[in-house]
Design a protein around this motif. Structure first.
Motif, PDB file in Angstrom:
ATOM      1  N   ILE A  12      20.478  10.141  31.508  1.00 13.03           N
ATOM      2  CA  ILE A  12      20.630   9.055  32.475  1.00 13.03           C
ATOM      3  C   ILE A  12      21.483   7.973  31.814  1.00 13.03           C
ATOM      4  O   ILE A  12      21.223   7.553  30.695  1.00 13.03           O
ATOM      5  CB  ILE A  12      19.252   8.500  32.898  1.00 13.03           C
ATOM      6  N   ARG A  36      13.952  11.933  30.005  1.00  9.71           N
ATOM      7  CA  ARG A  36      14.425  12.792  31.099  1.00  9.71           C
ATOM      8  C   ARG A  36      15.921  13.029  30.954  1.00  9.71           C
ATOM      9  O   ARG A  36      16.660  12.154  30.498  1.00  9.71           O
ATOM     10  CB  ARG A  36      14.150  12.133  32.455  1.00  9.71           C
ATOM     11  N   ALA A  94       8.802  11.173  33.301  1.00 11.66           N
ATOM     12  CA  ALA A  94       9.173  10.431  32.087  1.00 11.66           C
ATOM     13  C   ALA A  94       8.180  10.661  30.952  1.00 11.66           C
ATOM     14  O   ALA A  94       8.584  10.801  29.786  1.00 11.66           O
ATOM     15  CB  ALA A  94       9.309   8.945  32.395  1.00 11.66           C
ATOM     16  N   THR A 113      11.985  15.085  35.927  1.00 11.65           N
ATOM     17  CA  THR A 113      11.333  14.192  36.890  1.00 11.65           C
ATOM     18  C   THR A 113      10.104  13.456  36.367  1.00 11.65           C
ATOM     19  O   THR A 113       9.570  12.607  37.059  1.00 11.65           O
ATOM     20  CB  THR A 113      10.920  14.989  38.140  1.00 11.65           C
ATOM     21  N   THR A 171      23.062   8.798  37.217  1.00 13.22           N
ATOM     22  CA  THR A 171      21.962   7.849  37.378  1.00 13.22           C
ATOM     23  C   THR A 171      20.636   8.559  37.621  1.00 13.22           C
ATOM     24  O   THR A 171      20.600   9.759  37.941  1.00 13.22           O
ATOM     25  CB  THR A 171      22.238   6.914  38.571  1.00 13.22           C
ATOM     26  N   GLU A 172      19.570   7.788  37.518  1.00  9.76           N
ATOM     27  CA  GLU A 172      18.249   8.303  37.859  1.00  9.76           C
ATOM     28  C   GLU A 172      18.222   8.743  39.322  1.00  9.76           C
ATOM     29  O   GLU A 172      17.632   9.770  39.658  1.00  9.76           O
ATOM     30  CB  GLU A 172      17.189   7.239  37.605  1.00  9.76           C
TER      31      GLU A 172
END
Length: 163
Positions: free
Chosen positions: A103, A62, A51, A49, A30-31
């Motif tokens: 992600i 990312r 976008a 980190t 996940t983010e």
């Protein structure tokens, strides 16, 4: 290939036969994982980190830190329990980063005992595991070898040498 549901916990050096294989459960990256890893490691590289920056890279978005993927794979392996209380040390690593972990990717590890060598004192042995980390599409994103020092059955209950 075994899954985590049928494994015996705490396998010893003698129990780990060359060719023995296991597959970990999966975990979605996940983010929040990426942000937490950046904070823990201090690695705020824009590819992970930022976008806007990442949109302009070959990945177009990312991606997870390579070492985050390795850390997750290690955690997935420990969840299986087969080395619980029998691993004395993680002594070596050869690792390749083959494709990005994005992600939302769900990764798992496939682990196979590739080589074994008893330690000179006979209280443990070195086990080389061939490891592949795959995403939900079956693509190998990372791979390599982990070398672990695993306690021998006869050394059960022995205190480590503190010299």
């Amino acid at each position: 290939m075994s899954t985590g549901r049928t494994l015996v916990r705490g396998l010893y050096f003698e129990d780990l036969e060359i060719g023995w294989k296991v597959r970990t459960p999966g975990r979605t990256v996940t983010e929040a994982d990426i942000v937490a890893f950046a904070g823990l490691s201090g690695d705020y590289t824009p590819l992970h980190t930022d976008a806007e920056y990442a949109r302009g890279t070959i990945f177009g978005e990312r991606i997870a830190h390579g070492l985050l993927g390795l850390a997750i794979a290690s955690g997935l392996a420990t969840r299986l329990g087969f080395l619980e209380e029998t691993v004395e040390a993680f002594t070596g690593l050869e690792w390749k980063f083959r494709a990005p972990i994005r992600i939302g990717d769900t990764i798992h590890a496939e682990i196979e005992v590739a080589q074994k060598r008893p330690a000179p004192d006979g209280r443990a042995g070195f086990v080389i595991f061939q490891v592949q980390v795959l995403n939900q599409r079956g693509e190998v994103v990372q791979k390599g070898q982990w070398t672990l020092l695993v306690r021998a059955r006869g050394a059960q209950g022995m205190e480590p040498d503190r010299r």
